[in-house]
Design an enzyme around this catalytic site. Structure first.
Site, PDB file in Angstrom:
ATOM      1  N   HIS A 185       0.824  -1.151  -0.041  1.00 41.49           N
ATOM      2  CA  HIS A 185       0.142   0.075  -0.082  1.00 41.49           C
ATOM      3  C   HIS A 185       0.863   1.486  -0.197  1.00 41.49           C
ATOM      4  O   HIS A 185       0.469   2.436  -0.424  1.00 41.49           O
ATOM      5  CB  HIS A 185      -1.075  -0.047   1.162  1.00 41.49           C
ATOM      6  CG  HIS A 185      -2.064  -0.990   0.542  1.00 41.49           C
ATOM      7  ND1 HIS A 185      -2.143  -2.568   1.024  1.00 41.49           N
ATOM      8  CD2 HIS A 185      -3.255  -0.792  -0.020  1.00 41.49           C
ATOM      9  CE1 HIS A 185      -3.557  -2.790   0.487  1.00 41.49           C
ATOM     10  NE2 HIS A 185      -4.256  -1.801  -0.228  1.00 41.49           N
ATOM     11  N   ARG A 294     -10.529   3.646  -0.916  1.00 40.57           N
ATOM     12  CA  ARG A 294     -10.261   2.795   0.395  1.00 40.57           C
ATOM     13  C   ARG A 294     -10.382   3.469   1.467  1.00 40.57           C
ATOM     14  O   ARG A 294      -9.785   3.858   2.195  1.00 40.57           O
ATOM     15  CB  ARG A 294      -8.605   2.330   0.146  1.00 40.57           C
ATOM     16  CG  ARG A 294      -8.153   1.743  -1.106  1.00 40.57           C
ATOM     17  CD  ARG A 294      -6.839   1.429  -0.987  1.00 40.57           C
ATOM     18  NE  ARG A 294      -6.153   0.305  -2.003  1.00 40.57           N
ATOM     19  CZ  ARG A 294      -5.858   0.602  -3.202  1.00 40.57           C
ATOM     20  NH1 ARG A 294      -5.867   1.607  -3.686  1.00 40.57           N
ATOM     21  NH2 ARG A 294      -5.459  -0.558  -3.861  1.00 40.57           N
ATOM     22  N   ARG A 330     -15.663   1.285  -1.021  1.00 40.60           N
ATOM     23  CA  ARG A 330     -15.510   0.195  -0.612  1.00 40.60           C
ATOM     24  C   ARG A 330     -15.379   0.055   0.899  1.00 40.60           C
ATOM     25  O   ARG A 330     -14.831   1.126   1.595  1.00 40.60           O
ATOM     26  CB  ARG A 330     -13.999  -0.502  -0.887  1.00 40.60           C
ATOM     27  CG  ARG A 330     -13.645  -1.755  -0.168  1.00 40.60           C
ATOM     28  CD  ARG A 330     -12.341  -2.334  -0.834  1.00 40.60           C
ATOM     29  NE  ARG A 330     -11.029  -1.577  -0.284  1.00 40.60           N
ATOM     30  CZ  ARG A 330      -9.778  -1.856  -0.832  1.00 40.60           C
ATOM     31  NH1 ARG A 330      -9.716  -2.859  -1.841  1.00 40.60           N
ATOM     32  NH2 ARG A 330      -8.940  -1.390  -0.253  1.00 40.60           N
ATOM     33  N   GLU A 429     -11.341 -10.585  -5.820  1.00 38.72           N
ATOM     34  CA  GLU A 429      -9.747 -10.517  -5.537  1.00 38.72           C
ATOM     35  C   GLU A 429      -9.439 -11.707  -5.039  1.00 38.72           C
ATOM     36  O   GLU A 429      -8.301 -12.070  -4.635  1.00 38.72           O
ATOM     37  CB  GLU A 429      -9.391  -9.364  -4.660  1.00 38.72           C
ATOM     38  CG  GLU A 429     -10.315  -8.976  -3.528  1.00 38.72           C
ATOM     39  CD  GLU A 429      -9.950  -7.757  -2.807  1.00 38.72           C
ATOM     40  OE1 GLU A 429      -8.882  -7.168  -2.983  1.00 38.72           O
ATOM     41  OE2 GLU A 429     -10.886  -7.537  -1.760  1.00 38.72           O
ATOM     42  N   ASN A 452      -4.697  -6.954  -7.371  1.00 46.13           N
ATOM     43  CA  ASN A 452      -3.222  -6.862  -6.401  1.00 46.13           C
ATOM     44  C   ASN A 452      -3.422  -8.070  -5.480  1.00 46.13           C
ATOM     45  O   ASN A 452      -2.405  -9.003  -5.303  1.00 46.13           O
ATOM     46  CB  ASN A 452      -3.425  -5.681  -5.426  1.00 46.13           C
ATOM     47  CG  ASN A 452      -3.459  -4.479  -6.389  1.00 46.13           C
ATOM     48  OD1 ASN A 452      -3.058  -4.410  -7.414  1.00 46.13           O
ATOM     49  ND2 ASN A 452      -3.877  -3.191  -5.747  1.00 46.13           N
ATOM     50  N   ASP A 453      -4.551  -8.487  -5.068  1.00 42.03           N
ATOM     51  CA  ASP A 453      -4.769  -9.512  -4.229  1.00 42.03           C
ATOM     52  C   ASP A 453      -5.103 -10.678  -4.756  1.00 42.03           C
ATOM     53  O   ASP A 453      -4.488 -11.914  -4.770  1.00 42.03           O
ATOM     54  CB  ASP A 453      -5.853  -9.201  -3.045  1.00 42.03           C
ATOM     55  CG  ASP A 453      -5.637  -8.710  -1.798  1.00 42.03           C
ATOM     56  OD1 ASP A 453      -4.568  -8.972  -1.454  1.00 42.03           O
ATOM     57  OD2 ASP A 453      -6.388  -7.759  -1.516  1.00 42.03           O
ATOM     58  N   ARG A 463       2.235 -10.497  -1.858  1.00 42.53           N
ATOM     59  CA  ARG A 463       2.268  -9.395  -2.536  1.00 42.53           C
ATOM     60  C   ARG A 463       3.416  -8.258  -1.909  1.00 42.53           C
ATOM     61  O   ARG A 463       3.929  -7.544  -2.454  1.00 42.53           O
ATOM     62  CB  ARG A 463       0.958  -8.534  -2.792  1.00 42.53           C
ATOM     63  CG  ARG A 463       0.620  -8.034  -1.422  1.00 42.53           C
ATOM     64  CD  ARG A 463      -1.090  -7.382  -1.922  1.00 42.53           C
ATOM     65  NE  ARG A 463      -1.118  -6.245  -1.876  1.00 42.53           N
ATOM     66  CZ  ARG A 463      -2.509  -5.603  -1.996  1.00 42.53           C
ATOM     67  NH1 ARG A 463      -3.543  -6.220  -1.763  1.00 42.53           N
ATOM     68  NH2 ARG A 463      -2.395  -4.508  -2.146  1.00 42.53           N
ATOM     69  N   CYS A 500      -9.922  -2.187 -10.412  1.00 40.86           N
ATOM     70  CA  CYS A 500      -9.320  -1.337  -9.400  1.00 40.86           C
ATOM     71  C   CYS A 500      -7.992  -1.731  -8.742  1.00 40.86           C
ATOM     72  O   CYS A 500      -7.310  -1.045  -7.928  1.00 40.86           O
ATOM     73  CB  CYS A 500     -10.156  -0.777  -8.256  1.00 40.86           C
ATOM     74  SG  CYS A 500     -10.715  -2.119  -7.270  1.00 40.86           S
TER      75      CYS A 500
END
Ligand code: PEP
Ligand code: MG
Length: 572
Positions: A185, A294, A330, A429, A452-453, A463, A500
């Site tokens: 992040h 987020r 989210r 995800e 990403n996930d 990650r 996203c």
């Protein structure tokens, strides 16, 4: 040296190795006590100024309520029992300022810690905090990342997401960390803030300290780092900087144009944000909405969850900044590298596979419903959508959705306005959800693919781990096939699909994603205009065979070579 490219841009400048050191405090006799007291007063003034600067930053970026704690910290410096006493003791004992500050403060802290009253006991932590700052200022050390007073390249073992979010762009030319990967992040925030960054530069801190290095040049696009660069190297970096700025200027030509392909498909190019204020960055970047807010970053500062009112204000502000553009909020995605201490999540062997996100919310129902209510209240005035993170099973979606219905019912009884047709979607995800996308598509209003996930779970590659950066790659053919499945499944049920995860802003990926039919791309605001240039030069119908070919390739290198070719043809 080389690290992993995290946020584009080139920086050349003074290096600041950031280590949260505990200072060594020695006891020394002083001859000129008046000079020592003047030094102490200077450190007090510097500390107050630093605290005021943090206060103002927190007030404008997080909220007035959170900022107030810093007012209390600044006020401590007016306390004669503390500051006055230190001055007197420097004079009477003729000892150095940091030693007297340490002994006097430790005594006061111990006193507060022994008090029964919980509120007063908590003040001990405040005094500890300001004492540490004061002692570092007496010793002339850099206190905190927010206290940097000249432009520097920060090098650190690691930066937490909230430390990164508080960096001052006018002072931080770039940052480099030893830990982390492209989608940790801190890297994502660097891209949103458009600060050049490199992560995963293993061993850099010790190398710099060992060499006593003062200057660095870095290229966030390649991950290249040069320590104490010579004239020829400096020239290379400044040439790249000019080329990068020219490329950026070219993208400016896309401002104000629609995001439509050569064969007429309009897609939505949106931004990802973590704070309401960042919605302004999306508008400045000519984004068409926010595809991912987020919201967990609102929960990361402070010692308790933000109230409904506070959340309402934050979501309202983000929506207002967007001036009618859509906003996907989210719900809380805590856990993984986003630690929220007051949620008391126990240390886990595998935090990314653990108790996080929707799993916490379905257990902490009040917390969840409070957030839902705050979002629904904003839906009365602005086009907001709700998105659940980390959905792994249909049951989870149904449970989460049922809580939304409960909140709606209660709001009706209270005669509170909200949009009854608010769209409710999920992040895709987790591979189970991608595999079951045809089923999910019957229940949800939209999908947003979180690559990403999804990448880390598909390839079982953490990650955050720089050692796995070769394996952890969202261009992997397995990830591509899952993306394809999700888009097909959604379109069969007439639902729209966004993305996203960071893949949405990866220029190499964009032609293939367009070809697979992705409807919405949500990315770092600074990537939006570049993405629009690709969209406007791409012909979905004419590229059908080439996109299908990408799905048949065996190895990631083949996919990348193919994507590169497609991008070059598009850019022509
Ligand atoms: C993702 O996983 O792709 C995503 C967008 O969410 P986050 O990066 O916050 O986990
Ligand atoms: Mg995620």
């Amino acid at each position: 040296m080389k690290g992993i490219s995290a946020s584009k841009g080139i920086a050349i400048g003074k290096v600041l190795v950031w280590q949260d050191e505990v200072p060594m405090i020695e006891k020394r006799s002083i001859e000129e006590t008046s000079e020592e007291i003047a030094k102490f007063k200077g450190a007090v003034e510097k500390s107050i100024n630093q605290i005021q600067a943090i206060r103002n930053k927190v007030a404008s970026e997080i909220g007035e309520e959170e900022a107030q704690v810093f007012d209390a910290h600044a006020l401590l410096f007016e306390d004669p029992e503390w500051i006055g006493r230190i001055e007197k003791e420097i004079e009477s004992k003729a000892l150095n300022a940091e030693y007297i500050t340490d002994t006097v403060s430790s005594e006061i802290i111990a006193l507060f810690e022994s008090i029964e009253d919980e509120y007063l006991r908590a003040r001990a932590a405040d005094i500890k905090d300001v004492t540490a700052r004061l002692i570092k200022n007496i010793l002339g050390m850099t206190v905190g990342l927010s206290d940097i007073d000249e432009p520097v390249i920060i090098v650190a073992k690691d930066l937490t997401p909230s430390e990164t979010a508080l960096l001052d762009k006018s002072k931080v030319l770039a940052f480099i960390t030893e830990q982390g990967n492209k989608t940790s992040h801190s890297a994502i925030i660097a891209r949103t803030m458009d600060i050049p960054a490199i992560v995963g530069a293993e061993g850099l801190v010790n190398t710099l300290v060992g060499m006593n290095a003062s200057m660095l040049a870095m290229d966030g696009s390649t991950g290249d780092i040069s320590i104490n660069p010579d004239a020829a190297t400096l020239k290379q970096y400044s040439d790249s900087k000019v080329a990068y700025e020219q490329e950026k200027a070219l993208k400016e030509e896309m401002r104000g144009l629609s995001s439509v392909t050569l064969d007429g498909k309009t897609v939505e190019l949106s931004g990802n944000i973590a704070q309401p204020k960042e919605a302004e960055l999306v508008v400045e970047a000519d984004g068409e909405g926010v595809g991912l807010f987020r919201s967990e970053f609102l929960f990361m500062d402070g010692s308790e969850a933000p109230s409904e009112e506070k959340q309402y204000e934050a979501y309202y502000q983000a929506a207002k900044n967007l001036d009618g553009r859509p906003l996907v909020i989210r719900t809380l995605d805590a856990g993984g590298d986003k630690n929220i201490p007051y949620l008391n999540v126990e240390a886990e062997m595998n935090p990314f596979l653990g108790y996080r996100a929707i799993r916490i919310c379905l257990n902490e129902v009040d917390l969840f419903k409070t957030q839902i209510k705050a979002i629904l209240r904003v839906s009365a005035d602005f086009p907001v959508k709700i998105m659940f993170p980390m959905i792994a099973t249909v049951n989870e979606f149904l449970s989460a959705n049922k809580y939304v219905e409960d909140v709606m019912q209660a709001m009706k009884e209270e005669h509170l306005a909200f949009d009854e047709n608010i769209e409710i979607g999920i992040m895709v995800e987790i591979p189970s959800t991608a595999v079951m996308a045809d089923v999910f598509a019957k229940y949800v209003d939209f999908f947003s693919i979180g690559t990403n996930d999804l990448t880390q779970y598909t390839l079982a590659a953490d990650r955050m781990n720089p050692k796995l950066s070769g394996l952890y790659n969202h261009r992997d053919p397995a990830v591509l096939r899952l993306i394809h499945m999700v888009i097909e499944a959604a379109h069969k049920e007439g639902k729209w699909v966004g993305m996203c995860g960071e893949a949405a802003g990866d220029e190499m990926m964009i032609p293939v994603l367009l070809g697979l039919g992705l409807d919405e791309f949500s990315m770092a605001p600074s990537s939006i205009l570049g993405a629009r240039r690709i969209v406007r030069n791409f012909d979905i119908a004419a590229s059908k065979d080439k996109v299908e070919k990408a799905l048949l390739l065996h190895r990631v290198e083949e996919v990348e070579a193919h994507m590169k070719e497609l991008l070059e043809e598009t850019a022509k």
